[in-house]
Each structure stands twice: as C-alpha cells, then as structure tokens.
Write a protein that holds these residues in place. Structure first.
Motif, short mmCIF file in Angstrom:
data_model
loop_
_atom_site.label_atom_id
_atom_site.label_comp_id
_atom_site.label_asym_id
_atom_site.label_seq_id
_atom_site.Cartn_x
_atom_site.Cartn_y
_atom_site.Cartn_z
N UNK A 315 -68.48 101.85 9.71
CA UNK A 315 -68.12 101.03 8.55
C UNK A 315 -66.82 101.12 7.97
N UNK A 316 -66.48 102.37 7.96
CA UNK A 316 -65.13 102.56 7.24
C UNK A 316 -64.03 102.30 8.61
N UNK A 317 -64.21 102.53 9.59
CA UNK A 317 -63.24 102.19 10.61
C UNK A 317 -63.07 100.60 10.55
N UNK A 318 -64.23 99.75 10.77
CA UNK A 318 -64.25 98.46 10.58
C UNK A 318 -63.55 97.81 9.29
N UNK A 319 -63.52 98.60 8.38
CA UNK A 319 -63.08 98.25 7.12
C UNK A 319 -61.66 98.46 7.15
N UNK A 320 -61.01 99.35 7.87
CA UNK A 320 -59.56 99.26 8.06
C UNK A 320 -59.02 98.07 8.68
N UNK A 321 -59.42 97.11 9.07
CA UNK A 321 -59.04 95.85 9.65
C UNK A 321 -58.66 94.93 8.40
N UNK A 322 -59.38 95.18 7.07
CA UNK A 322 -59.13 94.47 5.86
C UNK A 322 -58.19 95.20 5.06
N UNK A 323 -57.81 96.34 5.19
CA UNK A 323 -57.31 97.06 4.15
C UNK A 323 -55.69 96.68 4.22
N UNK A 324 -55.11 96.74 2.57
CA UNK A 324 -53.62 96.21 2.58
C UNK A 324 -53.21 97.29 1.77
N UNK A 325 -53.59 98.18 0.92
CA UNK A 325 -52.79 99.03 0.02
C UNK A 325 -53.17 100.52 0.40
N UNK A 326 -52.29 101.15 0.00
CA UNK A 326 -52.55 102.66 0.09
C UNK A 326 -53.78 103.38 -0.61
N UNK A 327 -53.93 102.73 -1.97
CA UNK A 327 -55.10 103.17 -2.73
C UNK A 327 -56.43 102.74 -2.05
N UNK A 328 -56.63 101.59 -1.35
CA UNK A 328 -57.58 101.33 -0.65
C UNK A 328 -57.88 102.38 0.49
N UNK A 329 -56.68 102.65 1.39
CA UNK A 329 -56.84 103.72 2.23
C UNK A 329 -57.29 104.95 1.82
#
Length: 443
Positions: A315-329
């Motif tokens: 799930x975390x790897x799939x979510x990396x498609x939608x990340x936009x900020x360093x805080x989310x990362x």
C-alpha cells in the motif's frame, strides 16, 4: 559486486559448521567459524584503513574489502545459526525481535557517531568498527558458548529415554552425565600452556584444511542446494524472502524519485539519508514488541504478521504515485519502516521455525540451510533493480541533459515511477501469497 560474491560463502561455511567435530571439546561447532570470521573482518578493516589513509591503493583496498565482507558474512552465518541452537522455540519471536532491534539500532548508532563524535572521519570509523567486532566476538564467545548446547542435547537425550526406563535410573543417569561434564571441565582447566598455544592451529587445520582436502565436487555443489520436498516449508519461506527483497530494492531509486516527483532539488542525498534514518528508527521501535506479541499472545504464529507487513508495504509503495510533498513522504517512510521491522522479525522467525527438528544422516544442517536462505535476500535485492531499472528507463526516461537535471528538470516521468512501485507492490503480494503453500498451519 564484491559484497554479493562473498555472501555465497555462507552455505559452505554453514555446511562445514554443521558437520564439524572440534578436536577441543569446549569450543562447539559455531564459535570457531565465528572467531575465524572476526579475524578476517578485523584484518580486512585494518587493510581498508591503511589503504584509505595513504590513498591511490584501490587494488589493496578491494582485497581488504573482500576479506572484511567475507569475514562479516561468516560471522552473520554463525550468528543466525546460534538462534535455533540455543533459543527455545517458544522464544523464537522474541529472540529475532531482539536481533532485528540490535541490527537496526547498531546502524543508527554507528551513523550517529560518524556524524557527531567522530567528525565524519573514515579512519576513526574503521577504528570504532574494529573495536566493536573484537568486543562483540569476545562477548559472544563468553555468553553464547555452544558447548553448553551440546551438554543440553545430552540431557535431552537422557530425558527422552524416560519413557522406556525407570525414572529413578534415568535421573541417576542424568546426574552421572552432569558429573562427568563437571569432571571434564575441571580437566580442561588444567590444560598445559603448550596445548593452549597449539589449539588455534589445530582448530584451523580441522576447520578448513582437512575438510577441503577431502571434499568432493558433489559435496561442494550440494552445499548450495536443498531438498525441496524434505524441507518444503523452509523452501517456501526462502522463496517468499526473495520476493520481499525484490520489492524493497525499489528504494535504490529513491534519490531519483525525490528529485523528479517530490521536487527535492537542493541536496536530495540528505533527504534520502533522513528518510532512511526515520524508517530505521520506526523499524527498531516495533521489532521487539512484534516478536513478543507473536510468542506470548499468538501462540508462535508468524504468517499473519507477514501478511500485515506485506499489505502495508504494498500500500505504501502504491501511495508513492500520489505523493507530492516531503511531509507526506516522511509519513509513508515511517510506515514503511514499521512494516519492514515486522517483516524482518517474522521472516527470520519463520526460517527458524521451519528448520528440520530431527537431522538425519546425509541431510542438510541448520547453518547450511540458513546460508541458502541468506543468499535468497541477495538474489532478490539484485533481481529487483535489474528488472525495475530498465522499466523505469523504458517508460519514464525524459530527453534532458545533465545540466538541465541539475537545474531541476525531470529525468524520469511519473509513469515510469508508477510502473516501478507497482512492480514492488506485486512482489510484496507474491511474498505474502507464497506462504499459503506452507503445510504447517500452526505458524
């Protein structure tokens, strides 16, 4: 390349250790090879520090690095083998939780010292590394002495016979065995000085020279194979481990991901280091509690925890498609650290749980099987980038120059990273689903 090649020594050293009969009764099967690995590691580190100090000595440095990593793999092989040798099966999860905690916290401790007390001095770091190897080897020899394991095995063999003989006679037999061990210990304490001097050379001869002098090619080849029918469950765990490391290897491209997707153009290297520390911190935090929960409250069940870890990882790897900020990362990186901690504890516990309980003549030993299990991680970590790298380039490469990349231009598109992380999620799914083929439903 050198690090990968040296890892191939672990099944061979494991096989030698499994079949080793020490000429000195109080050293056991594992510790001689662990000490030999420590010696090679220290010699390699000394060579690396000398080569680093004088510079322009890449051939010597490479040879020293080879010795260092070769010895380190020998140490790790014996360290893992000591767990099934000495830890009761009811505490396997706790033991592996502590192991994972020490591995991760050791990395954090060394990293912190390097950037603080040692002032980023490579030479001083080598010195600290050498002292650590020597100290931990001494502690292991004193407190993890597997001569005690041999004694425990004899006690268990006597206890097994209680079903066929009078309990009074058996208990007398146990006391006789214990008394004999005490007499033998006193006799060994009175060893003459010249015996002490010759013992290391005798051990080295029986550990390395004699086995290789009589070893056949078939024996060498068999040390890198396992009977997938006899050790079916262990084989399944090994395959699952390979898929996990294929999935986690996508982190190799994290530097490019932060630059191209998250937009970290100023010092992305430091951002990657920070995320690595963050993930390791949360991994270290969760290791021991998960092992404890598995042993005390889940009856030694491991597979459900692996399912949970792989679900979070995917799930975390799939979510990396939608990340936009360093805080989310950072949030996703923390979750990845927790999931990795869970998986590492349960992976080692599963490997120990599926080892054969009764070793027959001509069968593979625990250390040799664990050596093959260790190589599976190297194979997965190598295959992942070999597949993911070309996929990222094929579907995401942008026609930009290096100067444009330095100015902030995107080198790989989001489509390429989407395919890369989707592959990782697929590998984690395969890692979890593979465990469905384990026949022992109690783990």
């Amino acid at each position: 390349a050198i690090a990968g090649v040296t890892q191939l020594v672990t099944p061979l050293v494991g096989m030698l250790s499994d079949s080793y009969i020490p000429p000195v009764q109080d050293v056991g099967q594992r510790l001689p090879y662990l000490v030999l690995g420590a010696i090679l590691t220290v010699l390699g580190l000394i060579g690396q520090s000398i080569a680093s100090y004088f510079g322009a000595m890449w051939i010597r440095y490479s040879f020293a690095f080879f010795l260092h990593i070769l010895g380190l793999n020998m140490i790790y092989s014996m360290m893992i083998a000591l767990i099934p040798d000495q830890v009761h099966e009811s505490q396997t999860g706790v033991a592996n939780g502590i192991l994972a905690l020490l591995l991760v916290s050791g990395s954090l401790f060394g990293f912190g010292l390097f950037h603080s007390v040692l002032g980023e001095s490579i030479i001083d770091m080598y010195g600290l590394y050498i002292c650590t190897v020597i100290f931990t080897t001494i502690v292991t020899c004193l407190w993890a002495h597997d001569a005690d394991v041999q004694h425990t095995k004899r006690i268990r063999e006597v206890s097994k016979d209680k079903a066929d003989t009078n309990s009074k006679d058996l208990s007398t037999g146990s006391l006789v065995d214990i008394a004999d061990d005490k007499k033998a210990t006193k006799k060994r304490k009175r060893r003459r000085p010249h015996h002490i001097i010759l013992t290391p050379f005798i051990l080295l001869k029986t550990m390395v020279l004699d086995p290789f002098a009589t070893m056949e090619w078939e024996t060498l080849r068999n040390s890198y194979t396992m009977d997938t029918v006899r050790y079916h469950d262990f084989y399944i765990v090994t395959v699952s481990r390979t898929f996990y490391y294929m999935g986690i290897s996508s982190q190799t491209f994290m530097l490019y991901y932060l630059h191209d997707v998250i937009g970290v153009h100023d010092d992305p290297e430091s951002a990657v280091a920070f995320l690595a520390i963050l993930g390791q911190f949360w991994g270290a935090t969760i290791c021991y509690p998960v092992g404890l929960i598995s042993d005390l409250f889940c009856g030694g069940r491991r597979i459900p925890f692996v399912y949970l870890a792989c679900l979070i990882l995917g799930g975390c790897h799939i979510s990396m498609i939608f990340l936009t900020t360093m805080k989310q990362t950072m949030i996703v990186g923390s979750l990845l650290g927790c999931a990795n901690g869970i998986y590492l504890v349960m992976d080692t516990s599963l490997a120990v749980d599926t080892l054969p309980s009764d070793l027959e003549e001509g069968s593979s030993g625990n250390a040799q099987l664990l050596g093959i299990w260790g190589i599976a991680g190297f194979v997965g970590a190598s295959l992942g980038p070999l597949i993911g790298g070309p996929m990222l380039y094929l579907f995401g490469h942008q026609d930009v120059s290096e100067a444009e990349v330095e100015e902030g231009a995107i080198e790989y598109s989001l489509r390429g990273y989407a395919i890369l992380v989707s592959l990782s999620a697929l590998y984690f799914f395969l890692s979890a689903i593979t465990l469905q083929y384990i026949t022992n439903r109690h783990i």
